[in-house]
Enzyme design. Structure first.
Site, PDB file in Angstrom:
ATOM      1  N   GLY A 276       0.748  -1.236   0.000  1.00  0.00           N
ATOM      2  CA  GLY A 276       0.000   0.000   0.000  1.00  0.00           C
ATOM      3  C   GLY A 276       0.782   1.291   0.000  1.00  0.00           C
ATOM      4  O   GLY A 276       0.197   2.363  -0.200  1.00  0.00           O
ATOM      5  N   GLU A 310       3.841  -6.646   1.910  1.00  0.00           N
ATOM      6  CA  GLU A 310       3.382  -7.060   0.573  1.00  0.00           C
ATOM      7  C   GLU A 310       3.376  -5.882  -0.392  1.00  0.00           C
ATOM      8  O   GLU A 310       2.354  -5.556  -1.002  1.00  0.00           O
ATOM      9  CB  GLU A 310       1.956  -7.634   0.663  1.00  0.00           C
ATOM     10  CG  GLU A 310       1.784  -8.793   1.611  1.00  0.00           C
ATOM     11  CD  GLU A 310       0.306  -9.138   1.853  1.00  0.00           C
ATOM     12  OE1 GLU A 310      -0.588  -8.439   1.321  1.00  0.00           O
ATOM     13  OE2 GLU A 310       0.052 -10.102   2.592  1.00  0.00           O
ATOM     14  N   PRO A 311       4.489  -5.204  -0.583  1.00  0.00           N
ATOM     15  CA  PRO A 311       4.467  -4.040  -1.471  1.00  0.00           C
ATOM     16  C   PRO A 311       4.433  -4.447  -2.937  1.00  0.00           C
ATOM     17  O   PRO A 311       5.104  -5.396  -3.349  1.00  0.00           O
ATOM     18  CB  PRO A 311       5.794  -3.337  -1.156  1.00  0.00           C
ATOM     19  CG  PRO A 311       6.694  -4.436  -0.694  1.00  0.00           C
ATOM     20  CD  PRO A 311       5.827  -5.465  -0.034  1.00  0.00           C
ATOM     21  N   GLY A 312       3.654  -3.740  -3.701  1.00  0.00           N
ATOM     22  CA  GLY A 312       3.626  -3.969  -5.145  1.00  0.00           C
ATOM     23  C   GLY A 312       4.039  -2.695  -5.857  1.00  0.00           C
ATOM     24  O   GLY A 312       5.145  -2.540  -6.351  1.00  0.00           O
ATOM     25  N   ARG A 313       3.107  -1.725  -5.837  1.00  0.00           N
ATOM     26  CA  ARG A 313       3.312  -0.465  -6.554  1.00  0.00           C
ATOM     27  C   ARG A 313       4.652   0.195  -6.226  1.00  0.00           C
ATOM     28  O   ARG A 313       5.363   0.631  -7.122  1.00  0.00           O
ATOM     29  CB  ARG A 313       2.182   0.499  -6.181  1.00  0.00           C
ATOM     30  CG  ARG A 313       2.199   1.792  -6.961  1.00  0.00           C
ATOM     31  CD  ARG A 313       1.269   2.832  -6.315  1.00  0.00           C
ATOM     32  NE  ARG A 313      -0.003   2.292  -5.942  1.00  0.00           N
ATOM     33  CZ  ARG A 313      -1.101   2.309  -6.704  1.00  0.00           C
ATOM     34  NH1 ARG A 313      -1.069   2.862  -7.890  1.00  0.00           N
ATOM     35  NH2 ARG A 313      -2.230   1.790  -6.265  1.00  0.00           N
ATOM     36  N   ARG A 349      -5.446   2.920 -15.830  1.00  0.00           N
ATOM     37  CA  ARG A 349      -5.484   3.682 -14.571  1.00  0.00           C
ATOM     38  C   ARG A 349      -6.139   5.067 -14.715  1.00  0.00           C
ATOM     39  O   ARG A 349      -6.956   5.438 -13.875  1.00  0.00           O
ATOM     40  CB  ARG A 349      -4.087   3.805 -13.953  1.00  0.00           C
ATOM     41  CG  ARG A 349      -3.421   2.448 -13.658  1.00  0.00           C
ATOM     42  CD  ARG A 349      -2.225   2.548 -12.715  1.00  0.00           C
ATOM     43  NE  ARG A 349      -2.644   2.935 -11.389  1.00  0.00           N
ATOM     44  CZ  ARG A 349      -2.525   4.137 -10.903  1.00  0.00           C
ATOM     45  NH1 ARG A 349      -1.936   5.071 -11.596  1.00  0.00           N
ATOM     46  NH2 ARG A 349      -2.988   4.424  -9.698  1.00  0.00           N
ATOM     47  N   CYS A 384     -12.973   3.126 -29.155  1.00  0.00           N
ATOM     48  CA  CYS A 384     -14.266   3.804 -29.312  1.00  0.00           C
ATOM     49  C   CYS A 384     -14.951   4.003 -27.969  1.00  0.00           C
ATOM     50  O   CYS A 384     -15.966   3.365 -27.671  1.00  0.00           O
ATOM     51  CB  CYS A 384     -15.141   2.988 -30.261  1.00  0.00           C
ATOM     52  SG  CYS A 384     -14.306   2.749 -31.819  1.00  0.00           S
ATOM     53  N   GLU A 385     -14.384   4.797 -27.127  1.00  0.00           N
ATOM     54  CA  GLU A 385     -14.944   5.142 -25.811  1.00  0.00           C
ATOM     55  C   GLU A 385     -14.456   6.544 -25.469  1.00  0.00           C
ATOM     56  O   GLU A 385     -13.259   6.825 -25.603  1.00  0.00           O
ATOM     57  CB  GLU A 385     -14.382   4.229 -24.704  1.00  0.00           C
ATOM     58  CG  GLU A 385     -14.657   2.782 -24.861  1.00  0.00           C
ATOM     59  CD  GLU A 385     -15.644   2.248 -23.838  1.00  0.00           C
ATOM     60  OE1 GLU A 385     -16.110   3.015 -22.974  1.00  0.00           O
ATOM     61  OE2 GLU A 385     -15.934   1.060 -23.941  1.00  0.00           O
ATOM     62  N   TYR A 412       0.575  -1.944 -12.177  1.00  0.00           N
ATOM     63  CA  TYR A 412      -0.827  -1.948 -12.603  1.00  0.00           C
ATOM     64  C   TYR A 412      -0.994  -1.347 -14.004  1.00  0.00           C
ATOM     65  O   TYR A 412      -1.984  -0.688 -14.292  1.00  0.00           O
ATOM     66  CB  TYR A 412      -1.701  -1.223 -11.563  1.00  0.00           C
ATOM     67  CG  TYR A 412      -1.531  -1.794 -10.171  1.00  0.00           C
ATOM     68  CD1 TYR A 412      -1.994  -3.076  -9.885  1.00  0.00           C
ATOM     69  CD2 TYR A 412      -0.873  -1.088  -9.164  1.00  0.00           C
ATOM     70  CE1 TYR A 412      -1.814  -3.623  -8.619  1.00  0.00           C
ATOM     71  CE2 TYR A 412      -0.691  -1.635  -7.896  1.00  0.00           C
ATOM     72  CZ  TYR A 412      -1.168  -2.899  -7.630  1.00  0.00           C
ATOM     73  OH  TYR A 412      -0.986  -3.434  -6.390  1.00  0.00           O
TER      74      TYR A 412
HETATM   75  N1  LLP Z   1      -1.603  -7.008  -0.607  1.00  0.00           N
HETATM   76  C1  LLP Z   1      -2.912  -7.104  -0.899  1.00  0.00           C
HETATM   77  C2  LLP Z   1      -3.734  -8.023  -0.156  1.00  0.00           C
HETATM   78  C3  LLP Z   1      -3.454  -6.302  -1.919  1.00  0.00           C
HETATM   79  O1  LLP Z   1      -4.753  -6.384  -2.195  1.00  0.00           O
HETATM   80  C4  LLP Z   1      -2.620  -5.393  -2.628  1.00  0.00           C
HETATM   81  C5  LLP Z   1      -3.157  -4.552  -3.700  1.00  0.00           C
HETATM   82  C6  LLP Z   1      -1.242  -5.342  -2.295  1.00  0.00           C
HETATM   83  C7  LLP Z   1      -0.780  -6.165  -1.265  1.00  0.00           C
HETATM   84  C8  LLP Z   1      -0.286  -4.446  -2.994  1.00  0.00           C
HETATM   85  O2  LLP Z   1      -0.587  -3.113  -2.794  1.00  0.00           O
HETATM   86  P1  LLP Z   1       0.404  -1.982  -3.344  1.00  0.00           P
HETATM   87  O3  LLP Z   1       1.683  -2.037  -2.547  1.00  0.00           O
HETATM   88  O4  LLP Z   1       0.655  -2.254  -4.774  1.00  0.00           O
HETATM   89  O5  LLP Z   1      -0.339  -0.732  -3.140  1.00  0.00           O
HETATM   90  N2  LLP Z   1      -5.000  -1.360  -9.663  1.00  0.00           N
HETATM   91  C9  LLP Z   1      -4.909  -0.351  -8.631  1.00  0.00           C
HETATM   92  C10 LLP Z   1      -4.283  -0.897  -7.367  1.00  0.00           C
HETATM   93  C11 LLP Z   1      -5.009  -2.102  -6.816  1.00  0.00           C
HETATM   94  C12 LLP Z   1      -4.372  -2.645  -5.568  1.00  0.00           C
HETATM   95  C13 LLP Z   1      -4.992  -3.927  -5.173  1.00  0.00           C
HETATM   96  N3  LLP Z   1      -4.377  -4.579  -4.062  1.00  0.00           N
HETATM   97  C14 LLP Z   1      -4.159   0.847  -9.187  1.00  0.00           C
HETATM   98  O6  LLP Z   1      -3.736   0.818 -10.335  1.00  0.00           O
HETATM   99  O7  LLP Z   1      -4.015   1.853  -8.500  1.00  0.00           O
END
Ligand code: LLP
Length: 458
Positions: A276, A310-313, A349, A384-385, A412
């Site tokens: 997050g 659990e970092p993604g972004r 996005r 076409c949107e 994402y």
């Molecule tokens: N853990 C869980 C359980 C999650 O649901 C998520 C993201 C993460 C970790 C990773 O979160 P992050 O570090 O990436 O913020 N598509 C959207 C973001 C959706 C996030 C969903 N869950 C966007 O493009 O902003």
């Protein structure tokens, strides 16, 4: 508006360290100031580079639209997490959903990352990329019997359980396989993450997690189940959080639960704080990993548990760009449209979350804001949107065939892309130093309908 602003029509953004100027015509993003905040990108002799590779050369070689990721930028953020939490036993479980390309997963697996997955498909990718199931946490509200079977057979590290019915199902499947299933409960702390409502997950109204009021009772139920091994507690309150306070509030609630569980004789091995952490797309000033660690470390150290993240972004967003080419310039009486070869199917996005992402030119046409040479442009796709836009009202100086880079697109971006309008998905490239490699071929149009058949039943 001050007198001078009225005259020029220009208002400086009030955010410190801003890279933007809002004019009456549109938003100007200073490409050099922006890239100063993006370690993977820089201008050399007015040409954009990722690491040591010219973006123009990449666009020419691989075509557009094309996602490009910096290997070093990915590793640097991962390292920042491990350095900031070095005083604790911890595991960074990269959230695969942000960018699941095998090369990205492989680079992270090699450096020791664990993974956070939400589907059997993501687990298969992690394994194909050389990751270990024992370092994987399985999140998500709708795990099926076959997902659970597969994960248990592979030796998954932990299921983050989101409901009693899921808990019961995991126990049943584990019993059939004669295994003990390691679990955490994902608790919903009812904390406002102060982010876009679609990516806020830790409120009572959201579908995620087990209400914190119910968590102790559910843990007690779990403790009674024959094939469940309680190993941790988990929470994830949302994505693109820019402040630290919601993380701290969620952790406080989790700590309260850990103490209550200990009183009931339930002890844990780890606490998982989810992902997050937000990133700077344009002018945001999200909390840094260091500040995040400083706020959480004292509380976490006192627990004596292993900590999972659990970092993604935050790991991949700013490691990536989407390269696109201007196909058609269409000035109209009210608006100027630059129709580019990427569209909402490549990067959803902006359309889905009203996300503002920076669009910068491959070649700097001139230095700084030049309202005479620049026009306000909506950067749109050919779909076409009306919702098919990548950016609106951006002051740019554009010509047909110009290459543009949409920054912050490493997270994402590709993973949310689709084939809408029968558009093949973009290629993906990784860069490291002066090396570059195609890590996913552009889809062919034939592949889009190769698995379809004409109606032949009568
Ligand atoms: N853990 C869980 C359980 C999650 O649901 C998520 C993201 C993460 C970790 C990773 O979160 P992050 O570090 O990436 O913020 N598509 C959207 C973001 C959706 C996030 C969903 N869950 C966007 O493009 O902003």
């Amino acid at each position: 508006m001050s007198h001078s602003e009225q005259q020029t029509g220009v208002t400086e953004s009030t955010l410190g360290e801003s890279v933007t100027t809002q004019t009456e015509q549109g938003l100007y993003i200073d490409p050099q100031a922006l890239t100063a905040h993006l370690p993977a990108l820089h201008y050399r002799d007015d040409a954009l580079y990722m690491e040591q590779v010219s973006v123009a050369a990449l666009a020419k070689h691989y075509g557009t639209p094309c996602y490009v990721y910096s290997k070093q930028a990915i590793l640097d953020v991962y390292q920042a997490y491990t350095d900031s939490f070095a005083s604790l036993t911890h595991q960074v479980c990269y959230a695969v959903k942000a960018n699941s390309n095998l090369a990205v997963l492989g680079v992270l697996a090699q450096t020791g990352a664990g993974f956070d997955i939400v589907s059997r498909g993501e687990l298969m990718r992690v394994l194909a990329a050389g990751g270990h199931a024992s370092k994987v946490v399985f999140s998500g509200v709708g795990k099926t019997k076959s997902d659970i079977e597969y994960a248990l057979t592979q030796g998954i590290g932990c299921f983050n359980v989101e409901s009693i019915s899921e808990l019961t199902l995991i126990n049943e499947v584990a019993q059939q396989l004669d295994k003990a299933a390691p679990i955490s409960l994902r608790v919903n702390p009812d904390v406002d993450a102060k982010t876009h409502p679609y990516i806020s997950t830790g409120l009572k109204d959201n579908k995620f997690g087990i209400a914190h009021e119910d968590a102790v009772a559910v843990y007690q139920q779990a403790a009674e189940l024959s094939h469940i091994d309680i190993v941790g507690i988990d929470c994830h309150i949302g994505s693109q959080l820019t402040e630290v306070a919601p993380f701290v509030a969620a952790l406080d609630k989790v700590i309260e639960l850990i103490h209550k569980l200990n009183d009931k004789g339930i002890t844990l091995q780890h606490v998982d704080l989810g992902g997050g952490l937000g990133v700077r797309y344009i002018d945001e000033s999200p909390v840094t990993i260091d500040e995040f660690a400083a706020a959480l470390l004292p509380k976490l150290s006192a627990l004596g548990l292993t900590v999972f993240f659990e970092p993604g972004r935050s790991i991949v967003a700013n490691a990536g760009v989407l390269l696109t080419k201007v196909d058609v310039l269409k000035p109209t009486e009210h608006k100027n449209f630059a129709i580019v070869d990427a569209a909402m199917n490549d990067l959803i996005r902006p359309a889905l979350y009203q996300a503002e992402m920076a669009v910068i030119p491959e070649t700097l046409p001139n230095k700084g804001l030049d309202t005479d040479a620049m026009q306000p442009w909506d950067i749109v796709g050919a779909i076409c949107e009306t919702g098919d836009f990548l950016a609106k009202d951006r002051l740019l100086s554009l010509a047909t065939d110009d290459v543009l880079a949409i920054t912050g697109a490493g997270a994402y971006g590709f993973t949310m892309s689709s084939n809408y309008n029968s558009r093949p998905r973009a290629s993906e490239v990784m860069v490291s130093g002066d090396l570059h490699q195609l890590i996913r071929k552009r889809e062919t149009i034939e592949a889009l309908y190769a698995d379809e058949t004409l109606w032949q039943a009568d």
